[in-house]
Design a protein around this motif. Structure first.
Motif, PDB file in Angstrom:
ATOM      1  N   GLY A  90      13.867  34.803 -22.545  1.00 49.54           N
ATOM      2  CA  GLY A  90      13.735  34.934 -23.994  1.00 49.54           C
ATOM      3  C   GLY A  90      14.353  33.798 -24.776  1.00 49.54           C
ATOM      4  N   ALA A  91      14.772  32.745 -24.076  1.00 49.65           N
ATOM      5  CA  ALA A  91      15.429  31.616 -24.733  1.00 49.65           C
ATOM      6  C   ALA A  91      14.421  30.577 -25.216  1.00 49.65           C
ATOM      7  CB  ALA A  91      16.411  30.956 -23.750  1.00 49.65           C
ATOM      8  N   LYS A  92      14.876  29.706 -26.124  1.00 53.35           N
ATOM      9  CA  LYS A  92      14.136  28.494 -26.420  1.00 53.35           C
ATOM     10  C   LYS A  92      14.268  27.583 -25.202  1.00 53.35           C
ATOM     11  CE  LYS A  92      13.486  29.446 -30.895  1.00 53.35           C
ATOM     12  NZ  LYS A  92      12.155  29.701 -31.477  1.00 53.35           N
ATOM     13  N   VAL A  93      13.253  26.791 -24.913  1.00 56.40           N
ATOM     14  CA  VAL A  93      13.306  25.898 -23.750  1.00 56.40           C
ATOM     15  C   VAL A  93      12.924  24.481 -24.155  1.00 56.40           C
ATOM     16  CG1 VAL A  93      12.421  25.409 -21.441  1.00 56.40           C
ATOM     17  CG2 VAL A  93      12.765  27.783 -22.163  1.00 56.40           C
ATOM     18  N   VAL A  94      13.791  23.542 -23.777  1.00 54.04           N
ATOM     19  CA  VAL A  94      13.504  22.122 -23.946  1.00 54.04           C
ATOM     20  C   VAL A  94      13.151  21.557 -22.573  1.00 54.04           C
ATOM     21  CG1 VAL A  94      14.440  19.857 -24.581  1.00 54.04           C
ATOM     22  CG2 VAL A  94      15.040  21.888 -25.932  1.00 54.04           C
ATOM     23  N   GLY A  95      11.961  20.996 -22.451  1.00 53.17           N
ATOM     24  CA  GLY A  95      11.533  20.395 -21.194  1.00 53.17           C
ATOM     25  C   GLY A  95      12.063  18.983 -21.082  1.00 53.17           C
ATOM     26  N   VAL A  96      12.861  18.734 -20.037  1.00 51.67           N
ATOM     27  CA  VAL A  96      13.404  17.399 -19.772  1.00 51.67           C
ATOM     28  C   VAL A  96      12.454  16.702 -18.807  1.00 51.67           C
ATOM     29  CG1 VAL A  96      15.391  16.081 -18.967  1.00 51.67           C
ATOM     30  CG2 VAL A  96      15.744  18.286 -20.106  1.00 51.67           C
ATOM     31  N   LEU A  97      11.824  15.621 -19.258  1.00 50.48           N
ATOM     32  CA  LEU A  97      10.741  14.992 -18.487  1.00 50.48           C
ATOM     33  C   LEU A  97      11.267  13.955 -17.508  1.00 50.48           C
ATOM     34  CD1 LEU A  97       8.196  14.642 -21.436  1.00 50.48           C
ATOM     35  CD2 LEU A  97       8.473  16.541 -19.814  1.00 50.48           C
ATOM     36  N   SER A  98      12.222  14.384 -16.685  1.00 50.79           N
ATOM     37  CA  SER A  98      12.782  13.495 -15.659  1.00 50.79           C
ATOM     38  C   SER A  98      12.001  13.566 -14.361  1.00 50.79           C
ATOM     39  CB  SER A  98      14.248  13.865 -15.388  1.00 50.79           C
ATOM     40  OG  SER A  98      14.328  15.201 -14.910  1.00 50.79           O
ATOM     41  N   VAL A 149      17.623  26.607 -23.385  1.00 48.28           N
ATOM     42  CA  VAL A 149      17.659  26.215 -21.977  1.00 48.28           C
ATOM     43  C   VAL A 149      17.046  24.822 -21.840  1.00 48.28           C
ATOM     44  CG1 VAL A 149      16.584  26.667 -19.733  1.00 48.28           C
ATOM     45  CG2 VAL A 149      17.632  28.549 -21.018  1.00 48.28           C
ATOM     46  N   PHE A 150      17.700  23.962 -21.075  1.00 45.27           N
ATOM     47  CA  PHE A 150      17.154  22.640 -20.758  1.00 45.27           C
ATOM     48  C   PHE A 150      16.698  22.673 -19.311  1.00 45.27           C
ATOM     49  CE2 PHE A 150      19.718  21.997 -24.427  1.00 45.27           C
ATOM     50  CZ  PHE A 150      19.126  20.953 -25.126  1.00 45.27           C
ATOM     51  N   GLU A 151      15.424  22.387 -19.072  1.00 44.83           N
ATOM     52  CA  GLU A 151      14.857  22.491 -17.726  1.00 44.83           C
ATOM     53  C   GLU A 151      13.876  21.363 -17.452  1.00 44.83           C
ATOM     54  OE1 GLU A 151      14.878  23.738 -14.909  1.00 44.83           O
ATOM     55  OE2 GLU A 151      16.179  25.490 -15.004  1.00 44.83           O
ATOM     56  N   ASP A 152      13.780  20.986 -16.176  1.00 45.84           N
ATOM     57  CA  ASP A 152      12.870  19.905 -15.788  1.00 45.84           C
ATOM     58  C   ASP A 152      11.770  20.379 -14.859  1.00 45.84           C
ATOM     59  OD1 ASP A 152      14.629  20.282 -13.518  1.00 45.84           O
ATOM     60  OD2 ASP A 152      13.831  18.393 -12.751  1.00 45.84           O
ATOM     61  N   SER A 153      11.797  21.636 -14.430  1.00 53.29           N
ATOM     62  CA  SER A 153      10.840  22.095 -13.415  1.00 53.29           C
ATOM     63  C   SER A 153      10.022  23.281 -13.922  1.00 53.29           C
ATOM     64  CB  SER A 153      11.579  22.515 -12.139  1.00 53.29           C
ATOM     65  OG  SER A 153      12.304  23.719 -12.360  1.00 53.29           O
ATOM     66  N   PHE A 154       8.894  23.511 -13.264  1.00 52.39           N
ATOM     67  CA  PHE A 154       8.010  24.621 -13.630  1.00 52.39           C
ATOM     68  C   PHE A 154       8.738  25.954 -13.497  1.00 52.39           C
ATOM     69  CE2 PHE A 154       4.595  27.631 -13.505  1.00 52.39           C
ATOM     70  CZ  PHE A 154       3.556  27.062 -14.227  1.00 52.39           C
TER      71      PHE A 154
END
Length: 209
Positions: free
Chosen positions: A171-179, A156-161
């Motif tokens: 249960g997924a891996k998460v990549v934090g997008v620092l936008s 999962v790619f996400e930018d918010s809390f």
């Protein structure tokens, strides 16, 4: 989608400010950071109006605000740096992909009408497709089901809390997008990126090693 595919948050801020001013409600960027970015419209309206907004009143308010956003943003649709190339790399390597957004379907349609992404996606879910919004993991669990992949094999790619929380809860891996937020302002992610310029299929594959 918001803050992950495109940096839409500055335009959502403009739309919310204009919308709230109609009701005599003042707002600040600090409030948007805490109570708008990554949040559902039902939460945002409840926060600023200090009461539950439901039923037809909610539907009308949401449509008005999101129509205002689309009007403001239509001429500015731009992907986050490196996104298109990264998506093409994933596609070339047989990766199944989907969009899972808390935004309304019409917002997703606006972006998909401009960016070359629709044919790369095997799942498209918007706010209308779930009953519980992020941080509830429903949208990610449904996406994984649509893609016929277990959530544990998804990224999962996400930018918010709330988005990161939802991805982790699925249960997924998460990549934090620092936008939108800094690394220390998000829950712990499996990786962090400022954009997609340095990402590749191999780097995503390595998350599972």
């Amino acid at each position: 989608m918001d803050g992950v595919i495109c940096d839409t948050n500055p335009y959502h801020s403009l739309a919310w400010k204009a919308f709230l001013e109609k009701f005599g409600i003042t707002s600040s960027e600090e409030e948007f950071i805490a109570h708008m970015y990554g949040k559902s419209n039902s939460y945002i309206l409840k926060y600023f109006f200090k009461r539950e907004i439901i039923g037809e009143e909610f539907a009308q308010m949401e449509f008005e605000k999101e129509a205002l956003f689309r009007e403001i943003y239509a001429a500015h649709v731009t992907p986050i740096a490196g996104l298109i190339e990264f998506i093409e790399d994933l596609k070339a390597n047989g990766v199944k992909m989907g969009i899972a957004t808390s935004a309304p379907y019409l917002n997703m349609e606006l972006i998909l009408s401009i960016l070359p992404l629709r044919d790369k996606m095997q799942s498209l879910l918007a706010s209308e497709d779930v009953s519980s919004h992020k941080p509830n993991p429903e949208v990610y669990l449904k996406s994984a089901s649509n893609l016929d992949i277990s959530p544990e094999r998804c990224v999962v790619f996400e930018d918010s809390f709330s988005g990161v929380t939802a991805g982790k809860a699925a249960g997924a891996k998460v990549v934090g997008v620092l936008s939108t937020y800094k690394k220390e302002e998000l829950p712990v992610c499996d990786a962090y990126v400022p954009n997609y310029n340095e990402l590749s299929f191999q780097k995503i594959k390595d998350l599972f090693n």
